[in-house]
Write a protein that holds these residues in place. Structure first.
Motif, mmCIF file in Angstrom:
data_model
loop_
_atom_site.group_PDB
_atom_site.id
_atom_site.type_symbol
_atom_site.label_atom_id
_atom_site.label_comp_id
_atom_site.label_asym_id
_atom_site.label_seq_id
_atom_site.Cartn_x
_atom_site.Cartn_y
_atom_site.Cartn_z
ATOM 1 N N PRO A 120 0.800 -1.234 0.000
ATOM 2 C CA PRO A 120 0.000 0.000 0.000
ATOM 3 C C PRO A 120 0.831 1.281 0.000
ATOM 4 O O PRO A 120 0.303 2.365 -0.285
ATOM 5 C CB PRO A 120 -0.836 -0.128 1.269
ATOM 6 C CG PRO A 120 -0.969 -1.603 1.481
ATOM 7 C CD PRO A 120 0.356 -2.156 1.064
ATOM 8 N N ALA A 121 2.129 1.190 0.305
ATOM 9 C CA ALA A 121 2.988 2.372 0.257
ATOM 10 C C ALA A 121 3.033 2.964 -1.148
ATOM 11 O O ALA A 121 3.330 4.163 -1.304
ATOM 12 C CB ALA A 121 4.400 2.013 0.721
ATOM 13 N N ILE A 122 2.732 2.179 -2.162
ATOM 14 C CA ILE A 122 2.720 2.705 -3.530
ATOM 15 C C ILE A 122 1.664 3.790 -3.665
ATOM 16 O O ILE A 122 1.946 4.906 -4.126
ATOM 17 C CB ILE A 122 2.467 1.568 -4.544
ATOM 18 C CG1 ILE A 122 3.585 0.531 -4.480
ATOM 19 C CG2 ILE A 122 2.330 2.132 -5.958
ATOM 20 C CD1 ILE A 122 3.331 -0.701 -5.325
ATOM 21 N N ARG A 123 0.465 3.489 -3.248
ATOM 22 C CA ARG A 123 -0.624 4.461 -3.309
ATOM 23 C C ARG A 123 -0.363 5.647 -2.377
ATOM 24 O O ARG A 123 -0.596 6.806 -2.739
ATOM 25 C CB ARG A 123 -1.931 3.770 -2.933
ATOM 26 C CG ARG A 123 -3.134 4.687 -2.732
ATOM 27 C CD ARG A 123 -3.524 5.418 -3.988
ATOM 28 N NE ARG A 123 -4.816 6.093 -3.831
ATOM 29 C CZ ARG A 123 -5.322 6.929 -4.737
ATOM 30 N NH1 ARG A 123 -4.663 7.178 -5.844
ATOM 31 N NH2 ARG A 123 -6.494 7.492 -4.533
ATOM 32 N N GLN A 124 0.140 5.375 -1.192
ATOM 33 C CA GLN A 124 0.392 6.437 -0.225
ATOM 34 C C GLN A 124 1.412 7.434 -0.763
ATOM 35 O O GLN A 124 1.274 8.649 -0.569
ATOM 36 C CB GLN A 124 0.848 5.824 1.097
ATOM 37 C CG GLN A 124 -0.247 5.011 1.788
ATOM 38 C CD GLN A 124 0.285 4.070 2.854
ATOM 39 O OE1 GLN A 124 1.462 4.142 3.233
ATOM 40 N NE2 GLN A 124 -0.559 3.156 3.332
#
Length: 282
Positions: free
Chosen positions: A200-204
């Motif tokens: 989810p760090a990609i979206r964040q």
């Protein structure tokens, strides 16, 4: 619901429908359907009389050392999902039914396929455009739905349809995400538990980048450099394939963020190559 494997049988059925004055929707997929695919089907279903969903892992869009032979599949589950969401036909051909041994005709849109995925997967969009054109010829759809997670693909297909005067309306559906923000993808199945927790760090990172632009960042190189460092900190297991800021329609890199700009990334996390993007309004 019918399950067809023969392209000629599919074409005959769809031409019969068109001769009856019926409209046809098309949702092309490579199978292993998830909620993102279901949202495409649900978007198409009320807009047409008949709906065709394709399950075809297209070999011509895979390069060497890619995951063609290991692409996840669940044919029976896919058919059940497609039927439950209103498909009239599932089309699941074998590769040799779609490509003759001496196949030599290709469809390509080079200007839009130079950057992003086209840079690291040079034959990818030639394969995509060719198979989508073949599907359009077989199905004769009134409307076809594609997801915006593959934004570059959507832009290329729209340009191809415009340039070749193909009589189909292309609809784009917003990215469908998990509750933690990870974009849904069949390749998420490759992620280990630890990789899935980190992804989810990609979206964040994209959301933080958009906020920086909102607060005044305008230099594209500086913005990309910041996001590289952000991912190095928040997703150290990830390997950046690309981080780019481009025009949404022509997929050309920008130097100054002065109009709506697409921030697009591809990050390798373990065995998975994960795509995501965000349209930044200025």
């Amino acid at each position: 619901m019918k399950i067809l494997t023969d392209p000629i049988e599919l074409q005959h059925q769809c031409l019969t429908w068109r001769n009856q004055g019926l409209t046809i929707g098309l949702v092309p997929t490579m199978g292993f359907l998830h909620d993102g695919h279901m949202s495409l089907i649900d978007m198409a279903r009320p807009q047409c009389d008949k709906l065709v969903v394709t399950l075809f892992v297209n070999p011509t869009q895979f390069g060497e050392n890619e995951d063609l032979d290991n692409y996840p599949n669940d044919f029976d589950g896919d058919c059940a999902k497609a039927e439950a969401h209103g498909a009239d036909i599932v089309f699941a051909p074998a590769p040799d039914a779609m490509y003759a041994p001496d196949h030599s005709t290709w469809v390509n849109v080079p200007p839009l396929g130079t950057h992003l995925c086209g840079a690291s997967r040079p034959i990818h969009f030639r394969g995509v455009c060719t198979v989508v054109t073949k599907l359009f010829n077989l199905v004769q759809p009134t409307k076809a739905v594609f997801g915006q997670k593959d934004w570059q693909q959507l832009a290329i297909i729209r340009r191809m349809v415009r340039d070749l005067n193909i009589p189909v309306e292309i609809l784009g559906h917003p990215i469908v995400r998990e509750t933690d923000g990870l974009a849904l993808s069949s390749r998420n199945a490759y992620l280990t538990e630890a990789e899935r927790a980190a992804a989810p760090a990609i979206r964040q990172g994209l959301l933080k980048l958009a906020e920086r632009v909102k607060n005044g960042t305008r230099d594209a190189e500086a913005a990309k450099h910041w996001l590289v460092k952000e991912y190095a900190s928040t997703l150290p297991m990830g390997i950046v394939d690309y981080i780019e800021l481009v025009t949404p329609d022509s997929i050309e890199p920008v130097t100054t963020i002065s109009s709506p700009t697409l921030a697009a990334v591809a990050i390798r996390v373990g065995k998975a190559r994960l795509l995501d993007n965000i349209l930044i309004e200025v």
